[in-house]
Design a protein around this motif. Structure first.
Motif, short mmCIF file in Angstrom:
data_model
loop_
_atom_site.label_atom_id
_atom_site.label_comp_id
_atom_site.label_asym_id
_atom_site.label_seq_id
_atom_site.Cartn_x
_atom_site.Cartn_y
_atom_site.Cartn_z
N GLU A 154 0.83 -1.21 0.00
CA GLU A 154 0.00 0.00 0.00
C GLU A 154 0.86 1.26 0.00
N ALA A 155 1.95 1.23 0.77
CA ALA A 155 2.85 2.39 0.81
C ALA A 155 3.39 2.66 -0.59
N ARG A 156 3.81 1.62 -1.26
CA ARG A 156 4.35 1.78 -2.62
C ARG A 156 3.31 2.41 -3.54
N GLN A 157 2.08 1.91 -3.43
CA GLN A 157 1.02 2.44 -4.29
C GLN A 157 0.83 3.95 -4.10
N VAL A 158 0.79 4.35 -2.83
CA VAL A 158 0.53 5.77 -2.53
C VAL A 158 1.76 6.62 -2.87
N LEU A 159 2.93 6.16 -2.47
CA LEU A 159 4.12 7.00 -2.57
C LEU A 159 4.66 7.08 -4.00
N ALA A 160 4.39 6.05 -4.80
CA ALA A 160 4.86 6.10 -6.19
C ALA A 160 4.16 7.22 -6.96
N LYS A 161 3.01 7.67 -6.45
CA LYS A 161 2.27 8.73 -7.15
C LYS A 161 2.76 10.13 -6.80
N LEU A 162 3.69 10.24 -5.86
CA LEU A 162 4.18 11.57 -5.50
C LEU A 162 4.89 12.19 -6.70
N PRO A 163 4.91 13.52 -6.76
CA PRO A 163 5.54 14.13 -7.93
C PRO A 163 7.05 13.95 -7.90
N SER A 164 7.64 14.05 -9.08
CA SER A 164 9.10 14.04 -9.17
C SER A 164 9.59 15.45 -8.98
N VAL A 165 10.50 15.63 -8.06
CA VAL A 165 11.07 16.98 -7.91
C VAL A 165 12.58 16.93 -8.07
N THR A 166 13.13 18.02 -8.54
CA THR A 166 14.58 18.16 -8.62
C THR A 166 14.95 19.13 -7.51
N PRO A 167 15.46 18.61 -6.41
CA PRO A 167 15.64 19.48 -5.25
C PRO A 167 16.52 20.70 -5.51
N ASP A 168 17.46 20.60 -6.46
CA ASP A 168 18.36 21.74 -6.66
C ASP A 168 17.83 22.81 -7.60
#
Ligand code: GTP
Ligand code: MG
Length: 357
Positions: A154-168
């Motif tokens: 379930e964690a994978r399902q939810v967290l894989a949908k988070l946006p991709s960010v480039t922290p720098d």
């Protein structure tokens, strides 16, 4: 620059039953070298040991990959760590990973004990019984950890949908009350395509878009609306918006809606503005008064009083947006000029068109 979501590359995680089925199928297909000259008992012994070893190898490899392919909580970017905490709970993830990992030596121990028994057995029926008892005990161990596997699935399902960010990358985060027009602005100036609707809480997650300014890629982040209430009463969706402000924003666009068609009074919107200013004293905040096309004059006047340097815009049709973005990009320390912004956002540049003609 690499943009990433550390959870997007996790391979599929099997449930306990899927692992057992997979290992069982592998074990019955396991091949062994056999010679016609050895007795039936010896052949059975070899076969049962080979099958059990293959079963154990498959189970362990699935458990190990599950644990090893999950990003380590210690090395997560704080934005992802906070969202994992909000959406799943870091402790829950850690406990599940630990329990799955700890079941590996238990499986080994059962296997070793039964392999020893198989080596000593003299009767081929006894050998089969021993192999199937070992598989049964290992199956119980795996089933006991089924809930942990489920947590990770379930964690994978939810967290894989988070946006991709480039922290720098220079990053601008747009925040404010629900329904004030944040997504309308982010959609107009970046590649992001958030849904826009006349009702509040349309945006329920952090969405990242991009805006090219010359050679620089600027991240423009849309967030869910935040209400003016104590932090302890804020829900997960509001907390995700605050995590974006806290960990991603180099510049904050704070938007208010003086028309109050968003559904909340201007006073409450300014309480939030003050709170955000207190929370992030080091981050430049560009104030934006949106919906000036429909704002009643007395509300517009009081918004101007509270945010004298604010940009007045109509996000819906692009009015004032280029001026706003020119300042935002400058605040983000991006080496740029108005022409570059106009170049990227030319479709919004009605004023330039008007003066040109
Ligand atoms: N009149 C007018 N309406 C606008 C303007 N900007 C946005 N709207 C409308 O306001 C409503 C809300 O816009 P959204 O962009 O979805 O607002 P939001 O702040 O992202 O809302 P949430 O995601 O719910 O927090 C929509 O009906 C928009 O069309 C504007 O400048 N003028
Ligand atoms: Mg929105």
């Amino acid at each position: 620059m690499r943009s990433f979501n550390p959870f997007s590359g996790i391979p599929t995680i099997m449930t306990a039953e899927e692992i057992l089925k997979f290992a069982h199928e592998r074990s019955v297909r396991a091949r062994m070298k056999s010679s016609l000259r050895i007795s039936r008992v010896e052949r059975t012994r070899m076969r049962e040991i080979t099958r059990l070893k293959e079963f154990v190898r498959s189970v362990k490899s699935k458990l190990r990959t599950t644990v090893e392919s999950f990003p380590s909580m210690e090395h997560l970017h704080p934005f992802y760590l906070e969202l994992a905490e909000i959406l799943v709970g870091i402790d829950r993830i850690r406990r599940a990973l630990g329990a799955i990992y700890n079941s590996i030596p238990v499986v080994d121990e059962i296997a070793n004990r039964h392999i020893e028994a198989l080596k000593l057995a003299s009767d081929y029926r006894q050998m089969k019984r021993s192999r199937s008892a070992a598989k049964g005990r290992i199956a119980s161990v795996i089933r006991r950890t089924a809930a942990n596997l489920q947590t990770l699935i379930e964690a994978r399902q939810v967290l894989a949908k988070l946006p991709s960010v480039t922290p720098d990358s220079p990053t601008v985060v747009c925040a404010g009350f629900p329904n004030v027009g944040k997504s309308t602005l982010v959609r107009a100036v970046s590649t992001a395509e958030p849904t826009i609707a006349y009702y509040p809480f349309t945006t329920r997650e952090v969405i990242v878009g991009h805006l090219m300014v010359g050679d620089t890629m600027v991240q423009v982040v849309d967030t869910p609306g935040i209400l003016d209430r104590p932090m302890s009463e804020r829900n997960d969706i509001e907390r995700a918006a605050i995590a974006a402000l806290k960990y991603l924003a180099h510049v904050i666009i704070f938007m208010v809606d003086p028309s109050e068609t968003c559904g909340w009074p201007l006073d409450e919107q300014f309480n939030l503005y003050d709170e955000i200013g207190r929370m992030f004293p080091l981050v430049p905040i560009c104030g934006v008064i949106n919906k000036v096309d429909i704002a009643p004059p007395h509300h517009l006047a009081s918004a101007r009083e509270r945010m004298p340097d604010a940009h007045e815009i109509v996000a819906k049709d692009g009015q004032g947006v280029i001026e706003l973005m020119t300042e935002v990009v400058e605040e983000a320390d991006v080496d740029s000029n108005r022409e570059q912004i106009v170049g990227t956002l030319s479709f919004l540049d009605r004023e330039t068109d008007a003066t040109d003609s």
